[in-house]
Design a protein around this motif. Structure first.
Motif, short mmCIF file in Angstrom:
data_model
loop_
_atom_site.label_atom_id
_atom_site.label_comp_id
_atom_site.label_asym_id
_atom_site.label_seq_id
_atom_site.Cartn_x
_atom_site.Cartn_y
_atom_site.Cartn_z
N PRO A 1 0.80 -1.23 0.00
CA PRO A 1 0.00 0.00 0.00
C PRO A 1 0.83 1.27 0.00
O PRO A 1 0.40 2.30 -0.50
N LEU A 2 2.06 1.20 0.57
CA LEU A 2 2.90 2.40 0.63
C LEU A 2 3.46 2.78 -0.73
O LEU A 2 3.97 3.88 -0.92
N THR A 3 3.37 1.86 -1.70
CA THR A 3 3.94 2.11 -3.03
C THR A 3 2.88 2.56 -4.04
O THR A 3 3.17 2.63 -5.23
N TRP A 4 1.67 2.86 -3.57
CA TRP A 4 0.59 3.17 -4.50
C TRP A 4 0.92 4.36 -5.40
O TRP A 4 0.57 4.39 -6.57
N TYR A 5 1.63 5.34 -4.85
CA TYR A 5 1.94 6.54 -5.62
C TYR A 5 2.90 6.25 -6.76
O TYR A 5 2.86 6.92 -7.80
N PHE A 6 3.76 5.26 -6.59
CA PHE A 6 4.69 4.87 -7.65
C PHE A 6 3.93 4.44 -8.89
O PHE A 6 4.23 4.87 -10.01
N TRP A 7 2.91 3.61 -8.71
CA TRP A 7 2.11 3.13 -9.85
C TRP A 7 1.27 4.26 -10.43
O TRP A 7 1.02 4.31 -11.64
N LEU A 8 0.82 5.16 -9.56
CA LEU A 8 0.07 6.32 -10.04
C LEU A 8 0.93 7.18 -10.94
O LEU A 8 0.47 7.65 -11.99
N MET A 9 2.19 7.39 -10.58
CA MET A 9 3.09 8.22 -11.38
C MET A 9 3.36 7.58 -12.74
O MET A 9 3.49 8.28 -13.75
N ILE A 10 3.42 6.25 -12.79
CA ILE A 10 3.62 5.57 -14.07
C ILE A 10 2.45 5.88 -15.00
O ILE A 10 2.63 6.21 -16.18
N SER A 11 1.23 5.77 -14.47
CA SER A 11 0.05 6.08 -15.29
C SER A 11 0.03 7.54 -15.70
O SER A 11 -0.39 7.88 -16.81
N ALA A 12 0.51 8.42 -14.81
CA ALA A 12 0.57 9.85 -15.14
C ALA A 12 1.54 10.09 -16.29
O ALA A 12 1.24 10.84 -17.23
N TYR A 13 2.72 9.47 -16.24
CA TYR A 13 3.70 9.62 -17.31
C TYR A 13 3.17 9.08 -18.63
O TYR A 13 3.45 9.63 -19.70
N LEU A 14 2.40 8.01 -18.59
CA LEU A 14 1.84 7.44 -19.81
C LEU A 14 0.80 8.37 -20.44
O LEU A 14 0.58 8.33 -21.65
N MET A 15 0.19 9.20 -19.61
CA MET A 15 -0.82 10.13 -20.11
C MET A 15 -0.23 11.42 -20.66
O MET A 15 -0.89 12.14 -21.41
N ILE A 16 1.01 11.74 -20.28
CA ILE A 16 1.61 13.02 -20.65
C ILE A 16 1.60 13.29 -22.16
O ILE A 16 1.28 14.40 -22.58
N PRO A 17 1.95 12.32 -23.04
CA PRO A 17 1.91 12.61 -24.48
C PRO A 17 0.53 13.04 -24.97
O PRO A 17 0.42 13.94 -25.81
N ILE A 18 -0.51 12.43 -24.42
CA ILE A 18 -1.88 12.80 -24.81
C ILE A 18 -2.21 14.20 -24.32
O ILE A 18 -2.75 15.03 -25.07
N ILE A 19 -1.86 14.49 -23.06
CA ILE A 19 -2.15 15.81 -22.48
C ILE A 19 -1.36 16.89 -23.21
O ILE A 19 -1.88 17.97 -23.52
N ASN A 20 -0.09 16.62 -23.49
CA ASN A 20 0.74 17.60 -24.20
C ASN A 20 0.18 17.93 -25.57
O ASN A 20 0.14 19.11 -25.98
N ALA A 21 -0.25 16.90 -26.29
CA ALA A 21 -0.81 17.12 -27.63
C ALA A 21 -2.08 17.97 -27.55
O ALA A 21 -2.30 18.87 -28.37
N PHE A 22 -2.90 17.71 -26.55
CA PHE A 22 -4.15 18.46 -26.40
C PHE A 22 -3.87 19.92 -26.03
O PHE A 22 -4.46 20.84 -26.58
N ILE A 23 -2.93 20.12 -25.10
CA ILE A 23 -2.60 21.47 -24.65
C ILE A 23 -1.95 22.27 -25.77
O ILE A 23 -2.23 23.46 -25.96
N LYS A 24 -1.06 21.63 -26.55
CA LYS A 24 -0.39 22.33 -27.65
C LYS A 24 -1.38 22.76 -28.74
O LYS A 24 -1.16 23.76 -29.41
N SER A 25 -2.45 21.99 -28.90
CA SER A 25 -3.45 22.35 -29.90
C SER A 25 -4.20 23.62 -29.53
O SER A 25 -4.69 24.34 -30.39
N ASP A 26 -4.29 23.90 -28.23
CA ASP A 26 -4.93 25.14 -27.75
C ASP A 26 -4.32 25.46 -26.40
O ASP A 26 -4.89 25.17 -25.34
N SER A 27 -3.15 26.08 -26.42
CA SER A 27 -2.38 26.32 -25.20
C SER A 27 -3.08 27.24 -24.21
O SER A 27 -2.76 27.23 -23.01
#
Length: 227
Positions: free
Chosen positions: A3-29
């Motif tokens: 349970p103490l490592t839950w944030y580690f797995w959360l950060m992995i999912s966050a990093y996997l989402m970054i390309p999608i978020i970056n593309a969306f933000i760049k389209s309308d910054s």
């Protein structure tokens, strides 16, 4: 320990989402981040309302919540400059005090806490995306951003802690288990409080030092978590 490592797995999912978020933000910054943050807040209020009235919905808005919501919120606050910085700082301090008091009084009560964990899909989470926690996170971010730090040494310390934060998270689990394994929490309420308070401070300092040392070692520095 898991349970103490839950944030580690959360950060992995966050990093996997970054390309999608970056593309969306760049389209309308200008409007992209605002849209994501607005949906983050509305989704939080919407789900918390449903929980408070014990109701259900077929509307799926969890995409805007963890961890994409805090990512978007941090990006927006980091890149937006308020005109009346002193006022923002004062309001942020007040909001942090109020939200902290609410969290202490109500704890993990559904009225102030919103945590998603989809057990049938094997998904577990400890991240709080309730509106109280969102306001608290905003206030902490703005306090640090607009705190008038004139001493260069203080700025260097805060910058170092900021850059070491992810590494501290990765390391602190082992330091925590090591320290509290030899320092059992027992005794009166005051003794327990002081043990936890001092122990937490020691865990933080030792974890920070370990990350700083690891960041100076070739090859290991890439895995140290020091940004």
């Amino acid at each position: 320990m898991f349970p103490l490592t839950w944030y580690f797995w959360l950060m992995i999912s966050a990093y996997l989402m970054i390309p999608i978020i970056n593309a969306f933000i760049k389209s309308d910054s200008e409007n992209g981040p605002k849209y994501l943050v607005i949906m983050f807040i509305l989704s939080s209020v919407f789900y918390q309302f449903l929980i408070s009235v014990k109701s259900y919905t077929f509307m799926e808005l969890r995409f805007f919540l963890m961890p994409i919501g805090y990512l978007s919120l941090g990006y927006l606050l980091a890149n937006y400059e308020f005109k009346r910085k002193n006022l923002v700082l004062i309001v942020s301090v007040l909001l942090f005090a109020i939200t902290s008091a609410i969290k202490v009084i109500y704890g993990q009560s559904p009225e102030v806490t919103l945590i998603f964990a989809n057990i049938p899909l094997g998904q577990a989470s400890f991240i709080d995306v309730g509106i109280v926690k969102i306001i608290q996170a905003c206030s902490v971010f703005l306090i640090i951003k607009y705190l008038p730090l004139k001493l260069s040494k203080i700025k260097k310390i805060i910058t170092s802690i900021s850059r070491s934060s992810y590494g501290i998270y990765l390391v602190h689990i082992f330091v925590f288990l090591l320290i509290f394994n030899y320092t059992p929490v027992q005794g009166s309420g005051t003794h327990v409080f002081l043990t936890l308070l001092i122990g937490t401070f020691v865990v933080f300092i030792l974890s920070w030092i370990i990350v700083l040392i690891a960041s100076k070692i070739p090859y290991i520095n890439k895995l140290s978590g020091y940004a």
